[in-house]
Design a protein around this motif. Structure first.
Motif, mmCIF file in Angstrom:
data_model
loop_
_atom_site.group_PDB
_atom_site.id
_atom_site.type_symbol
_atom_site.label_atom_id
_atom_site.label_comp_id
_atom_site.label_asym_id
_atom_site.label_seq_id
_atom_site.Cartn_x
_atom_site.Cartn_y
_atom_site.Cartn_z
ATOM 1 N N THR A 16 1.372 -1.204 -0.346
ATOM 2 C CA THR A 16 0.162 -0.092 -0.262
ATOM 3 C C THR A 16 1.066 1.042 -0.179
ATOM 4 N N LEU A 17 2.228 1.880 0.609
ATOM 5 C CA LEU A 17 2.926 2.040 0.445
ATOM 6 C C LEU A 17 3.831 2.802 0.161
ATOM 7 N N GLY A 18 4.535 1.156 -0.259
ATOM 8 C CA GLY A 18 5.374 1.215 -1.764
ATOM 9 C C GLY A 18 6.572 1.100 -0.404
ATOM 10 N N TYR A 19 6.993 1.401 0.827
ATOM 11 C CA TYR A 19 7.839 1.240 1.460
ATOM 12 C C TYR A 19 7.400 -0.096 3.189
ATOM 13 N N ALA A 20 9.194 -0.178 3.832
ATOM 14 C CA ALA A 20 8.545 -0.701 4.505
ATOM 15 C C ALA A 20 9.891 -0.518 6.063
ATOM 16 N N ILE A 21 9.940 -0.353 7.132
ATOM 17 C CA ILE A 21 10.717 0.069 8.244
ATOM 18 C C ILE A 21 11.317 -1.394 8.958
ATOM 19 N N ILE A 22 11.667 -2.177 8.710
ATOM 20 C CA ILE A 22 11.859 -3.228 10.052
ATOM 21 C C ILE A 22 13.251 -2.982 11.235
ATOM 22 N N PRO A 23 12.618 -2.419 12.190
ATOM 23 C CA PRO A 23 13.169 -1.787 13.482
ATOM 24 C C PRO A 23 13.935 -2.970 14.070
ATOM 25 N N GLY A 24 15.002 -2.398 14.163
ATOM 26 C CA GLY A 24 16.545 -3.684 15.143
ATOM 27 C C GLY A 24 16.710 -4.832 14.243
ATOM 28 N N MET A 25 16.868 -5.131 13.112
ATOM 29 C CA MET A 25 17.221 -6.588 12.118
ATOM 30 C C MET A 25 18.842 -6.246 12.256
ATOM 31 N N TYR A 26 19.259 -5.203 12.877
ATOM 32 C CA TYR A 26 20.686 -5.712 13.417
ATOM 33 C C TYR A 26 20.883 -4.850 14.237
ATOM 34 N N LEU A 133 10.536 9.809 1.105
ATOM 35 C CA LEU A 133 9.895 9.590 -0.128
ATOM 36 C C LEU A 133 8.840 10.049 0.542
ATOM 37 N N ARG A 134 7.963 9.906 -0.768
ATOM 38 C CA ARG A 134 6.699 10.229 -1.220
ATOM 39 C C ARG A 134 5.877 8.865 -0.639
ATOM 40 N N ILE A 135 5.201 8.586 -0.112
ATOM 41 C CA ILE A 135 3.924 7.576 0.111
ATOM 42 C C ILE A 135 3.414 7.228 -0.442
ATOM 43 N N GLY A 136 2.883 6.140 -1.518
ATOM 44 C CA GLY A 136 2.112 5.736 -2.965
ATOM 45 C C GLY A 136 3.118 6.173 -3.512
ATOM 46 N N SER A 137 3.487 6.581 -3.867
ATOM 47 C CA SER A 137 4.115 7.397 -5.289
ATOM 48 C C SER A 137 4.466 6.064 -6.615
ATOM 49 N N GLU A 147 2.363 11.994 -0.809
ATOM 50 C CA GLU A 147 2.459 12.808 0.543
ATOM 51 C C GLU A 147 4.129 12.685 1.427
ATOM 52 N N ASN A 148 4.650 13.769 1.229
ATOM 53 C CA ASN A 148 6.192 13.658 1.366
ATOM 54 C C ASN A 148 5.605 13.333 2.535
ATOM 55 N N LEU A 149 7.319 11.971 3.119
ATOM 56 C CA LEU A 149 7.789 11.155 4.541
ATOM 57 C C LEU A 149 9.332 11.414 4.373
ATOM 58 N N TYR A 150 9.788 11.883 5.410
ATOM 59 C CA TYR A 150 11.114 11.600 5.605
ATOM 60 C C TYR A 150 10.786 10.526 6.767
ATOM 61 N N VAL A 151 11.588 9.032 6.718
ATOM 62 C CA VAL A 151 11.362 8.386 7.212
ATOM 63 C C VAL A 151 12.413 8.797 8.623
ATOM 64 N N LYS A 152 12.393 8.303 9.556
ATOM 65 C CA LYS A 152 12.730 8.232 10.449
ATOM 66 C C LYS A 152 13.732 7.260 11.001
ATOM 67 N N THR A 153 14.656 7.104 10.623
ATOM 68 C CA THR A 153 15.277 4.951 10.944
ATOM 69 C C THR A 153 16.904 5.333 12.335
ATOM 70 N N SER A 154 16.461 4.075 13.285
ATOM 71 C CA SER A 154 17.097 4.058 14.020
ATOM 72 C C SER A 154 18.763 2.731 13.710
ATOM 73 N N PRO A 155 19.932 3.503 14.080
ATOM 74 C CA PRO A 155 20.893 2.253 14.168
ATOM 75 C C PRO A 155 20.347 1.035 13.962
ATOM 76 N N GLY A 156 20.183 0.106 12.854
ATOM 77 C CA GLY A 156 20.147 -1.487 13.357
ATOM 78 C C GLY A 156 18.629 -1.588 12.098
ATOM 79 N N ASP A 157 18.202 -0.677 11.701
ATOM 80 C CA ASP A 157 16.644 -0.696 10.970
ATOM 81 C C ASP A 157 16.789 -1.495 9.808
ATOM 82 N N ILE A 165 9.492 3.833 -6.055
ATOM 83 C CA ILE A 165 8.798 4.657 -4.943
ATOM 84 C C ILE A 165 9.482 5.770 -5.720
ATOM 85 N N THR A 166 9.366 7.102 -5.367
ATOM 86 C CA THR A 166 9.790 8.182 -4.890
ATOM 87 C C THR A 166 10.575 8.441 -4.363
#
Length: 167
Positions: A16-26, A133-137, A147-157, A165-166
């Protein structure tokens, strides 16, 4: 790889969104190792699979497991397009697929199954410089809608996004 991290991946949300974040993979230790290896590889260039310091990030199975889950198949292929960035300077929105803005092109005929991954070794929850990125693009054949989104990631994500996706 933590199974909890992979279990947190919402396949429907990704499509649906075009992206995913998987927290704590590393782990913290793995992030430190990857960061050190990236700095040691400055000037090396080329695909990560050919980089003796960073090859393990492609071959450890985590990205393949994510791809299998998202695509719903064991038939996945590595296209040989990987690199690392330190203090990247790329500006402006773009797409990574071949036919970026032609809605009649083959890239837009069906669900696009080419994925891009990013391992984040620094904090982007309080600091900029990460994925924008642009959600749904991923379902829109232009680089201005979504919709413009700044993706907030943490170390290890681990981030994964459609190459359409744009960003």
């Amino acid at each position: 790889m933590t199974h909890e991290a992979l279990d947190s991946l919402d396949v429907d949300s990704f499509w649906t969104l075009g992206y995913a974040i998987i927290p704590g993979m590393y782990s913290v230790e793995e992030v430190e190792r990857i960061r050190d290896e990236a700095y040691a590889s400055r000037g090396y260039g080329g695909d990560l699979l050919a980089n003796p310091h960073l090859r393990h990030v492609i071959t450890d199975g985590r990205m393949a497991a994510v791809a299998r889950k998202l695509l719903g198949t064991d038939d996945i292929f590595y296209g040989g397009d990987s690199s690392f960035t330190i203090n990247g300077t790329q500006k402006g929105f773009h797409k990574d697929n071949a036919d970026r803005v032609d809605p009649k092109a083959p890239d837009w005929e069906s669900r696009y199954t080419q994925l891009r991954f990013g391992i984040y070794c620094q904090d982007h929850t309080d600091y900029t410089g990460g994925l924008n990125l642009r959600i749904g693009s991923h379902d829109i054949a232009n680089t201005t809608d979504g919709e413009n989104l700044y993706v907030k990631t943490s170390p290890g994500d681990l981030a994964v996004w459609s190459m359409r996706i744009t960003h």
